[in-house]
Design a protein around this motif. Structure first.
Motif, mmCIF file in Angstrom:
data_model
loop_
_atom_site.group_PDB
_atom_site.id
_atom_site.type_symbol
_atom_site.label_atom_id
_atom_site.label_comp_id
_atom_site.label_asym_id
_atom_site.label_seq_id
_atom_site.Cartn_x
_atom_site.Cartn_y
_atom_site.Cartn_z
ATOM 1 N N ALA A 219 0.773 -1.040 -0.073
ATOM 2 C CA ALA A 219 -0.102 -0.144 -0.125
ATOM 3 C C ALA A 219 0.801 1.295 0.068
ATOM 4 C CB ALA A 219 -0.852 0.133 1.263
ATOM 5 N N SER A 220 0.520 2.313 -0.703
ATOM 6 C CA SER A 220 1.153 3.687 -0.914
ATOM 7 C C SER A 220 0.282 4.599 -0.733
ATOM 8 C CB SER A 220 2.065 3.594 -2.217
ATOM 9 O OG SER A 220 1.026 3.581 -3.344
ATOM 10 N N LEU A 221 0.891 5.778 -0.254
ATOM 11 C CA LEU A 221 0.289 7.041 0.008
ATOM 12 C C LEU A 221 0.262 7.812 -1.218
ATOM 13 C CD1 LEU A 221 -1.501 9.082 1.688
ATOM 14 C CD2 LEU A 221 0.875 9.635 2.881
ATOM 15 N N HIS A 222 -0.798 8.568 -1.482
ATOM 16 C CA HIS A 222 -0.818 9.226 -3.074
ATOM 17 C C HIS A 222 -1.633 10.694 -2.223
ATOM 18 C CE1 HIS A 222 -0.103 5.836 -5.216
ATOM 19 N NE2 HIS A 222 -1.022 5.148 -4.645
ATOM 20 N N TRP A 223 -0.715 11.460 -2.278
ATOM 21 C CA TRP A 223 -0.979 13.100 -1.740
ATOM 22 C C TRP A 223 -1.924 13.686 -2.928
ATOM 23 C CZ3 TRP A 223 -1.244 14.191 3.207
ATOM 24 C CH2 TRP A 223 -0.288 13.508 3.942
ATOM 25 N N SER A 224 -3.058 14.517 -2.317
ATOM 26 C CA SER A 224 -3.675 15.446 -3.052
ATOM 27 C C SER A 224 -4.311 16.317 -2.334
ATOM 28 C CB SER A 224 -4.726 14.658 -4.115
ATOM 29 O OG SER A 224 -5.773 13.825 -3.091
ATOM 30 N N GLY A 225 -4.974 17.381 -3.022
ATOM 31 C CA GLY A 225 -5.761 18.271 -2.210
ATOM 32 C C GLY A 225 -6.844 17.606 -1.352
ATOM 33 N N TRP A 226 -7.751 16.748 -1.899
ATOM 34 C CA TRP A 226 -8.755 16.000 -1.524
ATOM 35 C C TRP A 226 -8.231 15.249 -0.258
ATOM 36 C CZ3 TRP A 226 -12.965 14.578 0.461
ATOM 37 C CH2 TRP A 226 -13.377 13.423 0.870
ATOM 38 N N VAL A 227 -6.969 14.485 -0.239
ATOM 39 C CA VAL A 227 -6.485 13.878 0.807
ATOM 40 C C VAL A 227 -6.145 14.638 2.030
ATOM 41 C CG1 VAL A 227 -4.548 12.426 1.838
ATOM 42 C CG2 VAL A 227 -5.554 11.729 -0.590
ATOM 43 N N VAL A 228 -5.342 15.821 1.675
ATOM 44 C CA VAL A 228 -5.329 16.855 2.793
ATOM 45 C C VAL A 228 -6.845 17.236 3.620
ATOM 46 C CG1 VAL A 228 -4.379 19.147 3.145
ATOM 47 C CG2 VAL A 228 -3.417 17.564 1.617
ATOM 48 N N ALA A 229 -7.468 17.748 2.721
ATOM 49 C CA ALA A 229 -9.000 18.138 3.240
ATOM 50 C C ALA A 229 -9.658 16.872 3.967
ATOM 51 C CB ALA A 229 -9.526 18.385 1.966
ATOM 52 N N ALA A 230 -9.564 15.758 3.537
ATOM 53 C CA ALA A 230 -9.877 14.648 4.378
ATOM 54 C C ALA A 230 -9.308 14.270 5.797
ATOM 55 C CB ALA A 230 -9.996 13.382 3.453
ATOM 56 N N LEU A 231 -8.067 14.552 5.664
ATOM 57 C CA LEU A 231 -7.325 14.382 6.974
ATOM 58 C C LEU A 231 -7.621 15.628 7.931
ATOM 59 C CD1 LEU A 231 -3.632 13.447 5.709
ATOM 60 C CD2 LEU A 231 -5.144 12.034 7.040
ATOM 61 N N VAL A 232 -7.749 16.791 7.400
ATOM 62 C CA VAL A 232 -8.179 17.688 8.229
ATOM 63 C C VAL A 232 -9.404 17.537 8.817
ATOM 64 C CG1 VAL A 232 -8.685 20.155 8.419
ATOM 65 C CG2 VAL A 232 -6.672 19.530 7.109
ATOM 66 N N TYR A 233 -10.289 17.110 8.106
ATOM 67 C CA TYR A 233 -11.634 16.889 8.730
ATOM 68 C C TYR A 233 -11.633 15.987 9.747
ATOM 69 C CZ TYR A 233 -16.344 14.897 9.386
ATOM 70 O OH TYR A 233 -17.486 14.231 9.931
ATOM 71 N N VAL A 234 -10.984 14.519 9.266
ATOM 72 C CA VAL A 234 -11.039 13.253 10.542
ATOM 73 C C VAL A 234 -10.286 13.687 11.542
ATOM 74 C CG1 VAL A 234 -11.558 11.772 8.494
ATOM 75 C CG2 VAL A 234 -9.198 12.263 9.208
ATOM 76 N N ALA A 235 -9.392 14.779 11.598
ATOM 77 C CA ALA A 235 -8.631 15.059 12.636
ATOM 78 C C ALA A 235 -9.533 15.979 13.789
ATOM 79 C CB ALA A 235 -7.218 15.677 12.269
ATOM 80 N N ILE A 236 -10.170 16.829 13.140
ATOM 81 C CA ILE A 236 -10.906 17.618 13.942
ATOM 82 C C ILE A 236 -12.481 17.166 14.306
ATOM 83 C CG2 ILE A 236 -11.918 20.271 13.963
ATOM 84 C CD1 ILE A 236 -9.827 20.870 12.153
ATOM 85 N N GLY A 237 -13.031 17.003 13.363
ATOM 86 C CA GLY A 237 -14.498 16.648 13.633
ATOM 87 C C GLY A 237 -14.595 15.233 14.295
ATOM 88 N N PRO A 238 -14.520 14.028 13.604
ATOM 89 C CA PRO A 238 -14.472 12.811 14.325
ATOM 90 C C PRO A 238 -13.640 12.469 15.593
ATOM 91 C CG PRO A 238 -14.455 12.487 11.980
ATOM 92 C CD PRO A 238 -13.946 14.020 12.251
ATOM 93 N N SER A 239 -12.442 13.253 15.608
ATOM 94 C CA SER A 239 -11.645 13.065 16.576
ATOM 95 C C SER A 239 -11.570 14.119 17.853
ATOM 96 C CB SER A 239 -10.101 13.329 16.036
ATOM 97 O OG SER A 239 -9.816 12.332 15.049
ATOM 98 N N ILE A 240 -11.358 15.372 17.529
ATOM 99 C CA ILE A 240 -11.302 16.241 18.888
ATOM 100 C C ILE A 240 -12.597 16.617 19.163
ATOM 101 C CG2 ILE A 240 -10.445 18.763 19.477
ATOM 102 C CD1 ILE A 240 -8.192 18.425 17.691
ATOM 103 N N ILE A 241 -13.406 17.128 18.239
ATOM 104 C CA ILE A 241 -14.802 17.591 18.785
ATOM 105 C C ILE A 241 -15.688 16.215 19.047
ATOM 106 C CG2 ILE A 241 -17.024 18.512 18.048
ATOM 107 C CD1 ILE A 241 -15.281 20.185 15.928
ATOM 108 N N ALA A 242 -15.573 15.270 18.523
ATOM 109 C CA ALA A 242 -16.506 13.937 18.663
ATOM 110 C C ALA A 242 -16.021 13.410 20.100
ATOM 111 C CB ALA A 242 -16.510 13.173 17.473
ATOM 112 N N TYR A 243 -14.722 13.140 20.218
ATOM 113 C CA TYR A 243 -14.388 12.656 21.519
ATOM 114 C C TYR A 243 -14.620 13.605 22.671
ATOM 115 C CZ TYR A 243 -11.926 8.495 19.497
ATOM 116 O OH TYR A 243 -11.727 7.212 18.969
ATOM 117 N N ARG A 244 -14.452 14.831 22.534
ATOM 118 C CA ARG A 244 -15.070 15.713 23.560
ATOM 119 C C ARG A 244 -16.427 15.620 24.066
ATOM 120 N NH1 ARG A 244 -14.488 18.136 28.413
ATOM 121 N NH2 ARG A 244 -15.168 20.113 28.500
ATOM 122 N N CYS A 245 -17.317 15.550 23.002
ATOM 123 C CA CYS A 245 -18.896 15.284 23.209
ATOM 124 C C CYS A 245 -18.975 13.857 23.758
ATOM 125 C CB CYS A 245 -19.470 15.477 22.037
ATOM 126 S SG CYS A 245 -19.306 17.240 21.388
#
Length: 303
Positions: A219-245
């Motif tokens: 398996a390999s990592l293929h960077w793109s603007g979409w991948v960066v946006a996806a990482l930002v979302y999963v790091a903030i929403g499902p991680s920090i905000i969701a875990y706090r709530c």
């Protein structure tokens, strides 16, 4: 049982909404980001974002060292195991199977509470679990109960099952921590500091898994603007905000009640998927939502 307060209901509704988005995003980046690497990158970014908020928890290494076993346990359960297995499952199994197995969450939550914490389920909790589960199955069947007979399980479904069990243990550890994590012995860690410590310990397992994935798979990592946006979302929403709530909701309402709210995730995911595909929600989405909410109401009422 304490009546369900509106604030508790809101705290327990936000995580399923964000986690539904996490499942959709996780499925969409399959082929661009390896699953175990995705989880490691997600929580590494979350750690960076948490540092300015929770760095004070790092000022007393002695308090951390004295509680390292508990912090490692919840870190590996909540940050490491659960999320890694979920992303891994999205590669090897279908969304309908993931939803079907995840619908058993209240059962495992009640079982862990009964076996390890002496919290035996009431009749109302069991009835609420069955009603909520029926609502999830209705979504999975897309309004056709016969469709459930056509579901086929694959190897990846085991990952989902293990993930759900890990999450049940994690939630109970939040609600019933050991004595050194309860007042007055608990250090003065705020929510950001506590989540930061969970993340740091969880990254030990997540990082090892990502290294193993890179070393033993193609398996390999293929960077793109979409991948960066996806990482930002999963790091903030499902991680920090969701875990706090989720942490606040579990502390106020208990893990068993929180598990019923977790069954809102497949409903939200179905609506998000329908919106992404340009399809209007169907009648069974509304009925399933009513059944799941009904299960929450029944399980949270006073006996």
């Amino acid at each position: 049982m304490t009546p369900l307060a509106p604030r508790t209901a809101l705290l327990m509704t936000v995580p399923p909404l964000l986690w539904a988005g996490n499942a959709v995003v996780g499925r969409m980046v399959v082929g661009s980001v390896p699953p175990l690497t995705l989880n490691f990158l997600r929580w590494t970014l979350a750690m960076v974002l948490l540092l300015p908020l929770g760095w004070r928890a790092l000022r007393d290494p002695g308090a951390i060292t004295a509680r390292w076993k508990h912090l490692l346990l919840i870190g590996l359960l909540g940050v490491g195991s659960y999320n890694s297995l979920q992303y891994l499952a999205l590669v090897t199994t279908t969304p309908i199977n993931v939803t079907l197995i995840a619908a058993s969450s209240p059962v495992w939550m009640l079982a862990v509470g009964a076996l390890f914490h002496g919290e035996h389920p009431t009749r109302r909790q069991i009835a609420g679990a069955l009603l909520s589960l029926a609502g999830v199955l209705l979504v999975i069947a897309r309004g056709d109960p016969a469709a459930l007979a056509r579901v086929h399980f694959v190897t990846g479904d085991l990952y989902v099952l293990v993930a759900i069990v890990a999450w049940a243990f994690y939630s109970w550890q939040l609600a019933r921590p050991p004595a050194h994590m309860r007042e007055p012995q608990r250090p003065d860690w705020d929510w950001a500091g506590f989540l930061l410590l969970q993340t740091l310990f969880g990254l030990l397992g997540s990082g090892a898994a990502a290294i193993g994935e890179a070393a033993f798979t193609h398996a390999s990592l293929h960077w793109s603007g979409w991948v960066v946006a996806a990482l930002v979302y999963v790091a903030i929403g499902p991680s920090i905000i969701a875990y706090r709530c989720w942490g606040l909701g579990v502390a106020q309402g208990g893990p068993a009640l929180a598990a019923f709210f977790g069954n809102l995730t497949p409903v939200f995911a179905a609506l998000m998927s329908a919106a992404a595909l340009g399809e209007a929600p169907r009648w069974y989405h509304a009925v399933a939502f009513a059944m799941i909410v009904g299960g929450i109401f029944v399980s949270s009422r006073r006996g």
